[in-house]
Design a protein around this motif. Structure first.
Motif, PDB file in Angstrom:
ATOM      1  N   MET A   1      -1.985  11.352  -0.485  1.00 56.58           N
ATOM      2  CA  MET A   1      -2.547  10.459  -1.485  1.00 56.58           C
ATOM      3  C   MET A   1      -2.832   9.107  -0.833  1.00 56.58           C
ATOM      4  SD  MET A   1      -0.949   9.075  -5.082  1.00 56.58           S
ATOM      5  CE  MET A   1       0.438   8.218  -4.387  1.00 56.58           C
ATOM      6  N   THR A   2      -4.034   8.622  -1.048  1.00 55.47           N
ATOM      7  CA  THR A   2      -4.399   7.299  -0.550  1.00 55.47           C
ATOM      8  C   THR A   2      -4.860   6.437  -1.718  1.00 55.47           C
ATOM      9  OG1 THR A   2      -6.674   7.959  -0.088  1.00 55.47           O
ATOM     10  CG2 THR A   2      -5.096   8.187   1.720  1.00 55.47           C
ATOM     11  N   VAL A   3      -4.682   5.148  -1.539  1.00 55.07           N
ATOM     12  CA  VAL A   3      -5.126   4.182  -2.544  1.00 55.07           C
ATOM     13  C   VAL A   3      -6.242   3.370  -1.926  1.00 55.07           C
ATOM     14  CG1 VAL A   3      -4.467   2.219  -3.972  1.00 55.07           C
ATOM     15  CG2 VAL A   3      -2.847   4.080  -3.601  1.00 55.07           C
ATOM     16  N   SER A   4      -7.343   3.245  -2.647  1.00 62.08           N
ATOM     17  CA  SER A   4      -8.451   2.428  -2.161  1.00 62.08           C
ATOM     18  C   SER A   4      -8.829   1.411  -3.234  1.00 62.08           C
ATOM     19  CB  SER A   4      -9.652   3.301  -1.775  1.00 62.08           C
ATOM     20  OG  SER A   4     -10.088   4.070  -2.868  1.00 62.08           O
ATOM     21  N   PHE A   5      -9.565   0.417  -2.794  1.00 64.45           N
ATOM     22  CA  PHE A   5      -9.980  -0.676  -3.666  1.00 64.45           C
ATOM     23  C   PHE A   5     -11.502  -0.707  -3.665  1.00 64.45           C
ATOM     24  CE2 PHE A   5      -5.720  -1.358  -2.387  1.00 64.45           C
ATOM     25  CZ  PHE A   5      -5.099  -1.830  -3.533  1.00 64.45           C
ATOM     26  N   VAL A   6     -12.081  -0.318  -4.792  1.00 64.52           N
ATOM     27  CA  VAL A   6     -13.525  -0.183  -4.909  1.00 64.52           C
ATOM     28  C   VAL A   6     -14.074  -1.438  -5.579  1.00 64.52           C
ATOM     29  CG1 VAL A   6     -15.389   1.172  -5.916  1.00 64.52           C
ATOM     30  CG2 VAL A   6     -13.331   2.329  -5.040  1.00 64.52           C
ATOM     31  N   PRO A   7     -14.908  -2.197  -4.866  1.00 67.07           N
ATOM     32  CA  PRO A   7     -15.456  -3.422  -5.458  1.00 67.07           C
ATOM     33  C   PRO A   7     -16.288  -3.132  -6.708  1.00 67.07           C
ATOM     34  CG  PRO A   7     -15.934  -3.310  -3.101  1.00 67.07           C
ATOM     35  CD  PRO A   7     -15.391  -1.976  -3.502  1.00 67.07           C
ATOM     36  N   VAL A   8     -16.140  -3.981  -7.700  1.00 67.00           N
ATOM     37  CA  VAL A   8     -16.943  -3.901  -8.919  1.00 67.00           C
ATOM     38  C   VAL A   8     -18.190  -4.736  -8.660  1.00 67.00           C
ATOM     39  CG1 VAL A   8     -17.036  -4.485 -11.370  1.00 67.00           C
ATOM     40  CG2 VAL A   8     -14.923  -3.567 -10.373  1.00 67.00           C
ATOM     41  N   GLU A  63     -13.900 -11.919  -7.843  1.00 70.09           N
ATOM     42  CA  GLU A  63     -14.156 -10.592  -7.301  1.00 70.09           C
ATOM     43  C   GLU A  63     -13.210  -9.640  -8.020  1.00 70.09           C
ATOM     44  OE1 GLU A  63     -14.519 -10.656  -2.761  1.00 70.09           O
ATOM     45  OE2 GLU A  63     -13.369 -12.469  -3.221  1.00 70.09           O
ATOM     46  N   TYR A  64     -13.691  -8.433  -8.307  1.00 77.53           N
ATOM     47  CA  TYR A  64     -12.866  -7.421  -8.954  1.00 77.53           C
ATOM     48  C   TYR A  64     -12.942  -6.124  -8.170  1.00 77.53           C
ATOM     49  CZ  TYR A  64     -12.549 -10.415 -13.048  1.00 77.53           C
ATOM     50  OH  TYR A  64     -12.294 -11.459 -13.901  1.00 77.53           O
ATOM     51  N   TRP A  65     -11.842  -5.374  -8.232  1.00 74.07           N
ATOM     52  CA  TRP A  65     -11.757  -4.073  -7.587  1.00 74.07           C
ATOM     53  C   TRP A  65     -11.069  -3.098  -8.525  1.00 74.07           C
ATOM     54  CZ3 TRP A  65     -10.447  -8.687  -5.293  1.00 74.07           C
ATOM     55  CH2 TRP A  65     -11.159  -9.058  -4.153  1.00 74.07           C
ATOM     56  N   PHE A  66     -11.596  -1.872  -8.581  1.00 75.04           N
ATOM     57  CA  PHE A  66     -10.864  -0.779  -9.207  1.00 75.04           C
ATOM     58  C   PHE A  66      -9.822  -0.293  -8.204  1.00 75.04           C
ATOM     59  CE2 PHE A  66     -14.888  -0.112 -11.653  1.00 75.04           C
ATOM     60  CZ  PHE A  66     -14.349  -0.328 -12.912  1.00 75.04           C
ATOM     61  N   VAL A  67      -8.644   0.042  -8.696  1.00 72.70           N
ATOM     62  CA  VAL A  67      -7.605   0.644  -7.864  1.00 72.70           C
ATOM     63  C   VAL A  67      -7.762   2.148  -8.054  1.00 72.70           C
ATOM     64  CG1 VAL A  67      -5.137   0.786  -7.378  1.00 72.70           C
ATOM     65  CG2 VAL A  67      -6.124  -1.358  -8.270  1.00 72.70           C
ATOM     66  N   VAL A  68      -8.130   2.824  -6.963  1.00 75.75           N
ATOM     67  CA  VAL A  68      -8.481   4.236  -7.032  1.00 75.75           C
ATOM     68  C   VAL A  68      -7.514   5.042  -6.169  1.00 75.75           C
ATOM     69  CG1 VAL A  68     -10.298   5.937  -6.569  1.00 75.75           C
ATOM     70  CG2 VAL A  68     -10.906   3.643  -7.394  1.00 75.75           C
ATOM     71  N   VAL A  69      -6.971   6.089  -6.754  1.00 71.94           N
ATOM     72  CA  VAL A  69      -6.103   7.008  -6.029  1.00 71.94           C
ATOM     73  C   VAL A  69      -6.932   8.218  -5.644  1.00 71.94           C
ATOM     74  CG1 VAL A  69      -4.095   8.521  -6.198  1.00 71.94           C
ATOM     75  CG2 VAL A  69      -4.024   6.229  -7.185  1.00 71.94           C
ATOM     76  N   ASN A  70      -6.899   8.538  -4.370  1.00 68.07           N
ATOM     77  CA  ASN A  70      -7.615   9.702  -3.857  1.00 68.07           C
ATOM     78  C   ASN A  70      -6.590  10.776  -3.529  1.00 68.07           C
ATOM     79  OD1 ASN A  70     -10.339   8.424  -3.611  1.00 68.07           O
ATOM     80  ND2 ASN A  70      -9.167   7.066  -2.290  1.00 68.07           N
ATOM     81  N   GLN A  71      -6.753  11.948  -4.131  1.00 72.81           N
ATOM     82  CA  GLN A  71      -5.861  13.075  -3.870  1.00 72.81           C
ATOM     83  C   GLN A  71      -6.727  14.234  -3.406  1.00 72.81           C
ATOM     84  OE1 GLN A  71      -4.126  12.881  -7.902  1.00 72.81           O
ATOM     85  NE2 GLN A  71      -2.171  12.734  -6.843  1.00 72.81           N
ATOM     86  N   GLY A  72      -6.816  14.407  -2.123  1.00 72.55           N
ATOM     87  CA  GLY A  72      -7.688  15.443  -1.601  1.00 72.55           C
ATOM     88  C   GLY A  72      -9.118  14.946  -1.560  1.00 72.55           C
ATOM     89  N   GLU A  73     -10.006  15.806  -1.157  1.00 72.17           N
ATOM     90  CA  GLU A  73     -11.386  15.397  -0.940  1.00 72.17           C
ATOM     91  C   GLU A  73     -12.176  15.188  -2.223  1.00 72.17           C
ATOM     92  OE1 GLU A  73     -13.476  17.679   1.951  1.00 72.17           O
ATOM     93  OE2 GLU A  73     -11.716  17.840   3.236  1.00 72.17           O
ATOM     94  N   GLU A  74     -11.827  15.888  -3.289  1.00 70.93           N
ATOM     95  CA  GLU A  74     -12.661  15.834  -4.483  1.00 70.93           C
ATOM     96  C   GLU A  74     -11.967  15.226  -5.695  1.00 70.93           C
ATOM     97  OE1 GLU A  74     -14.655  19.497  -5.336  1.00 70.93           O
ATOM     98  OE2 GLU A  74     -14.987  19.906  -3.224  1.00 70.93           O
TER      99      GLU A  74
END
Length: 174
Positions: A1-8, A63-74
């Motif tokens: 599991m990785t956490v990424s920050f996606v800019p709004v 600036e805003y970012w969504f906090v997104v959890v990635n679990q696997g490729e999809e």
């Protein structure tokens, strides 16, 4: 599991962010500040109009970012959002918002967000980051203290219509 920050960056994302902010605020804050102040805060600080206004400021835009959890490729899911702005005059970054969906709290995402801001501050050459936290938000105060923040001030801010924000200002060196 990785956490990424996606800019709004898009209007659609800004609407999505405002909808999420309203949902989180209505779930969490009425017990702390009452329903009337919660709705006032959403309208003036968490709505699409307020977020768009802050992002369009001519100096130090938010600036805003969504906090997104990635679990696997999809598989990925948005677990919350965060935002703030550069404050070059104090050599700090102001963290205006750290909000997680109710079902995502307690999963160490706040730690990842603070790590994100530590890296951002270092990249931008800021000496520290700071935020405000409601004095009666025991969970938030404890979490920030546990992440290395120190209380540097206690403030009461009149935000209009008889509402007061009763906050601690907390700072963490970058």
């Amino acid at each position: 599991m990785t956490v990424s920050f996606v800019p709004v960056t898009t209007d659609e994302q800004t609407h999505q962010l405002a909808d999420m902010a309203g949902a989180i605020w209505r779930e969490y804050w009425p017990a702390h500040i009452g329903a009337a102040q919660t709705e006032y805060m959403i309208e003036h600080f968490q709505s699409y109009e307020a977020i768009s206004r802050d992002m369009a400021l001519p100096t130090n835009p938010y600036e805003y970012w969504f906090v997104v959890v990635n679990q696997g490729e999809e598989t990925e899911r948005i677990v919350g959002f965060t935002g703030g702005h550069d404050e070059p005059e104090t050599n700090r970054f102001f963290i205006s918002k750290i909000y997680l969906l109710a079902e995502e709290r307690g999963k160490h995402f706040a730690s990842r967000i603070i790590e994100f801001y530590t890296q951002l501050c270092q990249e931008r050459g800021f000496r520290a980051m700071y935020l405000t936290v409601n004095k009666h938000n025991d969970l938030g105060v404890r979490a920030y203290l546990g992440k290395g923040f120190e209380t540097i001030e206690s403030v009461e801010t009149d935000i209009g219509e008889g509402f007061i924000m009763d906050d601690y200002i907390m700072e963490k060196k970058a």
